[in-house]
Design a protein around this motif. Structure first.
Motif, PDB file in Angstrom:
ATOM      1  N   ALA A  42      69.710   4.165  13.105  1.00 33.56           N
ATOM      2  CA  ALA A  42      71.098   3.725  13.255  1.00 33.56           C
ATOM      3  C   ALA A  42      71.979   3.985  14.148  1.00 33.56           C
ATOM      4  O   ALA A  42      72.868   3.110  14.652  1.00 33.56           O
ATOM      5  CB  ALA A  42      71.554   4.030  11.897  1.00 33.56           C
ATOM      6  N   CYS A  43      72.036   5.225  14.658  1.00 34.29           N
ATOM      7  CA  CYS A  43      72.939   5.660  15.619  1.00 34.29           C
ATOM      8  C   CYS A  43      72.383   6.058  17.145  1.00 34.29           C
ATOM      9  O   CYS A  43      72.935   6.227  18.116  1.00 34.29           O
ATOM     10  CB  CYS A  43      73.670   6.905  15.106  1.00 34.29           C
ATOM     11  SG  CYS A  43      74.446   6.831  13.517  1.00 34.29           S
ATOM     12  N   GLY A  44      70.973   6.094  16.981  1.00 27.83           N
ATOM     13  CA  GLY A  44      70.237   6.426  18.306  1.00 27.83           C
ATOM     14  C   GLY A  44      70.368   7.903  18.611  1.00 27.83           C
ATOM     15  O   GLY A  44      69.704   8.470  19.662  1.00 27.83           O
ATOM     16  N   TYR A  45      70.745   8.675  17.824  1.00 30.83           N
ATOM     17  CA  TYR A  45      70.593  10.192  17.922  1.00 30.83           C
ATOM     18  C   TYR A  45      70.503  10.597  16.325  1.00 30.83           C
ATOM     19  O   TYR A  45      70.926  10.112  15.266  1.00 30.83           O
ATOM     20  CB  TYR A  45      71.818  10.789  18.450  1.00 30.83           C
ATOM     21  CG  TYR A  45      73.211  10.625  17.874  1.00 30.83           C
ATOM     22  CD1 TYR A  45      73.805  11.301  16.860  1.00 30.83           C
ATOM     23  CD2 TYR A  45      73.984   9.292  18.354  1.00 30.83           C
ATOM     24  CE1 TYR A  45      74.769  11.068  16.344  1.00 30.83           C
ATOM     25  CE2 TYR A  45      75.171   9.196  17.758  1.00 30.83           C
ATOM     26  CZ  TYR A  45      75.530  10.035  16.671  1.00 30.83           C
ATOM     27  OH  TYR A  45      76.745   9.775  16.138  1.00 30.83           O
ATOM     28  N   VAL A  46      70.043  12.139  16.227  1.00 22.26           N
ATOM     29  CA  VAL A  46      70.075  12.667  15.063  1.00 22.26           C
ATOM     30  C   VAL A  46      71.516  13.284  14.687  1.00 22.26           C
ATOM     31  O   VAL A  46      72.157  14.269  15.405  1.00 22.26           O
ATOM     32  CB  VAL A  46      68.804  13.668  15.006  1.00 22.26           C
ATOM     33  CG1 VAL A  46      68.985  14.539  13.744  1.00 22.26           C
ATOM     34  CG2 VAL A  46      67.475  13.239  15.079  1.00 22.26           C
ATOM     35  N   GLY A  47      71.899  13.028  13.523  1.00 19.61           N
ATOM     36  CA  GLY A  47      73.187  13.490  12.992  1.00 19.61           C
ATOM     37  C   GLY A  47      73.258  15.189  13.118  1.00 19.61           C
ATOM     38  O   GLY A  47      72.040  15.715  12.461  1.00 19.61           O
ATOM     39  N   THR A  48      74.456  15.778  13.391  1.00 19.72           N
ATOM     40  CA  THR A  48      74.445  17.212  13.058  1.00 19.72           C
ATOM     41  C   THR A  48      75.889  17.542  12.372  1.00 19.72           C
ATOM     42  O   THR A  48      76.530  16.545  12.197  1.00 19.72           O
ATOM     43  CB  THR A  48      74.457  18.085  14.366  1.00 19.72           C
ATOM     44  OG1 THR A  48      75.677  17.610  14.935  1.00 19.72           O
ATOM     45  CG2 THR A  48      73.183  17.753  15.137  1.00 19.72           C
ATOM     46  N   SER A  49      76.008  18.819  12.019  1.00 25.16           N
ATOM     47  CA  SER A  49      77.212  18.999  11.131  1.00 25.16           C
ATOM     48  C   SER A  49      78.452  18.799  12.219  1.00 25.16           C
ATOM     49  O   SER A  49      79.558  18.438  11.710  1.00 25.16           O
ATOM     50  CB  SER A  49      77.125  20.580  10.649  1.00 25.16           C
ATOM     51  OG  SER A  49      77.234  21.295  11.831  1.00 25.16           O
ATOM     52  N   ASP A  50      78.106  18.963  13.618  1.00 18.08           N
ATOM     53  CA  ASP A  50      79.333  18.667  14.311  1.00 18.08           C
ATOM     54  C   ASP A  50      79.468  17.230  14.969  1.00 18.08           C
ATOM     55  O   ASP A  50      80.480  16.923  15.391  1.00 18.08           O
ATOM     56  CB  ASP A  50      79.136  19.456  15.732  1.00 18.08           C
ATOM     57  CG  ASP A  50      79.072  21.080  15.124  1.00 18.08           C
ATOM     58  OD1 ASP A  50      79.970  21.436  14.487  1.00 18.08           O
ATOM     59  OD2 ASP A  50      78.502  21.909  15.942  1.00 18.08           O
ATOM     60  N   LYS A  51      78.378  16.607  14.895  1.00 22.69           N
ATOM     61  CA  LYS A  51      78.437  14.956  15.367  1.00 22.69           C
ATOM     62  C   LYS A  51      77.617  14.165  14.486  1.00 22.69           C
ATOM     63  O   LYS A  51      76.563  14.085  14.805  1.00 22.69           O
ATOM     64  CB  LYS A  51      77.571  14.955  16.845  1.00 22.69           C
ATOM     65  CG  LYS A  51      77.909  13.507  17.196  1.00 22.69           C
ATOM     66  CD  LYS A  51      77.161  13.447  18.814  1.00 22.69           C
ATOM     67  CE  LYS A  51      77.168  12.157  19.180  1.00 22.69           C
ATOM     68  NZ  LYS A  51      76.645  12.012  20.497  1.00 22.69           N
ATOM     69  N   PRO A  52      78.045  14.086  13.194  1.00 21.27           N
ATOM     70  CA  PRO A  52      77.503  13.224  12.044  1.00 21.27           C
ATOM     71  C   PRO A  52      77.298  11.785  12.670  1.00 21.27           C
ATOM     72  O   PRO A  52      78.190  11.333  13.530  1.00 21.27           O
ATOM     73  CB  PRO A  52      78.699  13.253  10.900  1.00 21.27           C
ATOM     74  CG  PRO A  52      79.712  13.621  11.588  1.00 21.27           C
ATOM     75  CD  PRO A  52      79.598  14.424  13.033  1.00 21.27           C
ATOM     76  N   CYS A  53      76.138  11.133  12.090  1.00 22.51           N
ATOM     77  CA  CYS A  53      75.857   9.830  12.158  1.00 22.51           C
ATOM     78  C   CYS A  53      76.667   9.119  11.054  1.00 22.51           C
ATOM     79  O   CYS A  53      76.423   9.028   9.771  1.00 22.51           O
ATOM     80  CB  CYS A  53      74.619   9.521  12.144  1.00 22.51           C
ATOM     81  SG  CYS A  53      73.875   7.663  12.175  1.00 22.51           S
ATOM     82  N   HIS A  54      77.834   8.207  11.263  1.00 21.93           N
ATOM     83  CA  HIS A  54      78.408   7.469  10.413  1.00 21.93           C
ATOM     84  C   HIS A  54      77.943   5.861  10.484  1.00 21.93           C
ATOM     85  O   HIS A  54      78.680   5.051   9.780  1.00 21.93           O
ATOM     86  CB  HIS A  54      79.822   7.468  10.692  1.00 21.93           C
ATOM     87  CG  HIS A  54      80.304   8.756  10.393  1.00 21.93           C
ATOM     88  ND1 HIS A  54      80.065   9.428   9.084  1.00 21.93           N
ATOM     89  CD2 HIS A  54      81.146   9.819  11.004  1.00 21.93           C
ATOM     90  CE1 HIS A  54      80.665  10.729   8.855  1.00 21.93           C
ATOM     91  NE2 HIS A  54      81.216  10.888  10.159  1.00 21.93           N
ATOM     92  N   THR A  55      76.946   5.426  11.137  1.00 24.02           N
ATOM     93  CA  THR A  55      76.492   4.098  11.297  1.00 24.02           C
ATOM     94  C   THR A  55      75.559   3.759   9.983  1.00 24.02           C
ATOM     95  O   THR A  55      74.787   4.492  10.072  1.00 24.02           O
ATOM     96  CB  THR A  55      76.039   3.811  12.750  1.00 24.02           C
ATOM     97  OG1 THR A  55      76.920   4.138  13.592  1.00 24.02           O
ATOM     98  CG2 THR A  55      75.452   2.207  12.513  1.00 24.02           C
ATOM     99  N   ASN A  56      75.669   2.740   9.370  1.00 23.62           N
ATOM    100  CA  ASN A  56      75.136   2.185   8.363  1.00 23.62           C
ATOM    101  C   ASN A  56      73.717   1.727   8.812  1.00 23.62           C
ATOM    102  O   ASN A  56      73.597   0.825   9.651  1.00 23.62           O
ATOM    103  CB  ASN A  56      75.724   1.598   7.278  1.00 23.62           C
ATOM    104  CG  ASN A  56      76.776   2.310   6.438  1.00 23.62           C
ATOM    105  OD1 ASN A  56      76.769   3.494   6.543  1.00 23.62           O
ATOM    106  ND2 ASN A  56      77.722   1.637   5.803  1.00 23.62           N
ATOM    107  N   LEU A  57      72.899   1.586   7.908  1.00 21.08           N
ATOM    108  CA  LEU A  57      71.498   0.910   7.901  1.00 21.08           C
ATOM    109  C   LEU A  57      71.668  -0.379   7.305  1.00 21.08           C
ATOM    110  O   LEU A  57      72.344  -0.508   6.185  1.00 21.08           O
ATOM    111  CB  LEU A  57      70.245   1.732   7.322  1.00 21.08           C
ATOM    112  CG  LEU A  57      69.723   2.977   7.851  1.00 21.08           C
ATOM    113  CD1 LEU A  57      68.833   3.678   6.929  1.00 21.08           C
ATOM    114  CD2 LEU A  57      69.167   2.931   9.449  1.00 21.08           C
TER     115      LEU A  57
END
Length: 456
Positions: free
Chosen positions: A49-64
């Motif tokens: 979805a985002c091109g990267y693995v989300g973390t607590s500091d940089k979460p992924c907010h793009t939906n599938l």
């Protein structure tokens, strides 16, 4: 009698066969269902979805994009479990009805187990952005686990009398936690030492998923060789094929379930509090990684601790039931569960000691509440319909929770945080406790036509 020896009234060969299926499937339940697969599938989905693995500091907010619906990658695994359980609501009762008519129950149980084990082995191929494959394999694995447990739970009634079931059920759960502990310890070594082994962390996780499938499949041969088949109690003449007949029995059972109001009330209470238990189990690793910021190694170590404590907790609950009664012991466990989810909401991020303390508390009540619920429900089932009734019971059993995972996923999607989602689960324990307090076990056992145990 030794700590894990068979009760005197139970055949030792079948006792070991029954107990070691808990040992076998716990490899899947812990490594795949509890620790590794949900956060791994989340990471795969976030990459897509985002091109990267989300973390607590940089979460992924793009939906599938799933059939035109926007689904949060962080909620994907929980939605898959929800779908699996909704399908189970239709599928598992048919499995139970078929099992009650089969003279070879253990073959049906092991067939589902081996199919689920194959799905778990195939999880080794889930990588890159292939979250669709991961979702499909999780769906198959959970359906097969639930199907095998429908038949497995009904076998408890075949091998143990009313006064032995709490002990046999509790000790089987204890074996399951011991087996899960051993496999997780091995996987902890692989994931922790992945650099020294020349593996990426993703590859180490996938190999651990493969090991869970191999463990489940290989150890299922033990119950296959040690359990005995018995002629079915239901001997009505067969009209048409067995699947059509089974649907007919299921319809009749649902129509006449009001004849057993105590059994129905216990089942509803169990559905609520077990949804809470299963959701806590299935979301714990994701909560620890995504909300509290722990690495995979810390999560596996914590679950190892839970497994170790749960081994003794299951045995202790069996002893408590012999002294205080099964129902009262379960109710005490539910009070502890409510305190656990409140503590989970308050846990500080990246503080290991409080997280481990909560793991110990979970371990104490985890196996005991589930083992005693299984043995208590077995007392309330009319003869000849054990597997069919346990199929309804399995709709809320481990790894197939639906309402809890749905609530957890929705609250996360609405708030963007797992903290309000975890505390929302306390409602399931509260409702379950209130309903269970109204269950009259003695009356229910009499209505089902079963022998009264010494203490309930």
């Amino acid at each position: 009698m030794g700590l894990l020896s068979a009760p005197a009234a139970v055949d030792k060969r079948e006792y070991w066969g029954f107990s070691l299926y808990d040992w076998a499937n716990s490899g899947y339940v812990t490594t795949v269902g509890t620790v590794l697969f949900a956060p791994y599938l989340t990471s795969v989905a976030e990459t897509a979805a985002c091109g990267y693995v989300g973390t607590s500091d940089k979460p992924c907010h793009t939906n599938l994009d799933v059939l035109g619906l926007g689904l949060s990658p962080g909620s994907l695994a929980f939605y898959v479990v929800t779908v699996a359980t909704l399908v189970s609501a239709l599928f598992l009762p048919v499995v139970g009805a078929i099992a009650d008519r089969m003279a070879r129950k253990k073959l049906l149980m092991c067939g589902f187990a081996w199919t689920g084990a194959l799905a778990a082995c195939c999880m080794v191929f889930v990588g890159g952005g292939r979250w669709e494959l991961g979702a499909l394999l999780l769906l198959i694995g959970n359906l097969c686990l639930g199907s095998s447990l429908v038949v497995y739970d009904s076998i408890l009634i075949d091998i143990a009398g009313p006064d032995e079931r709490d002990d046999v059920s509790s000790r089987a759960w204890a074996f399951g936690y011991l087996g899960g502990f051993i496999l997780l310890a091995i996987n902890l070594g692989v994931v922790t030492a992945h650099d020294a082994l020349g593996l990426s962390q993703g590859t180490a996780v996938r190999l651990s998923l493969l090991s869970a499938g191999l463990w489940w499949g290989a150890f299922t041969f033990i119950p296959f060789t040690k359990l005995r088949n018995r002629p079915p109690v239901l001997v009505e003449p067969v009209r048409g094929n067995i699947v059509r007949q089974s649907f007919g029995q299921l319809s009749a059972t649902l129509k006449h379930m009001r004849t057993y109001p105590v059994t129905l009330l216990f089942l509803i209470a169990y559905l609520f509090f077990n949804d809470g238990i299963q959701t806590v189990i299935s979301v714990s690793s994701t909560y620890g990684e995504k909300q509290l910021g722990f690495e995979t190694q810390v999560l596996i170590a914590t679950i190892l601790l839970v497994q170790f404590v749960a081994f003794f907790g299951a045995l202790a609950f069996g002893r408590f039931a012999r002294r205080f009664g099964t129902k009262l012991t379960i109710m005490g466990g539910l009070v502890v569960w409510m305190l656990i989810v409140i503590a989970g909401f308050l846990l500080p991020a990246k503080q290991i000691a409080p997280f481990l303390a909560m793991g110990v508390a979970i371990g104490v009540v985890l196996g005991g509440t589930q083992a005693l619920s299984r043995s208590a429900f077995s007392q309330l089932i009319p003869k000849g319909r054990e597997a069919e009734y346990f199929s309804l019971y399995q709709a809320g059993e481990r790894g197939t929770s639906w309402l809890g995972t749905l609530v957890f996923g929705l609250v996360h999607q609405i708030t963007g945080s797992y903290r309000p989602a975890i505390v929302a689960l306390g409602l399931f324990f509260l409702i379950g406790l209130a309903l269970l307090s109204r269950v009259d076990m003695r009356r229910g056992i009499t209505e089902a036509g079963n022998t009264q145990p010494t203490l309930v």
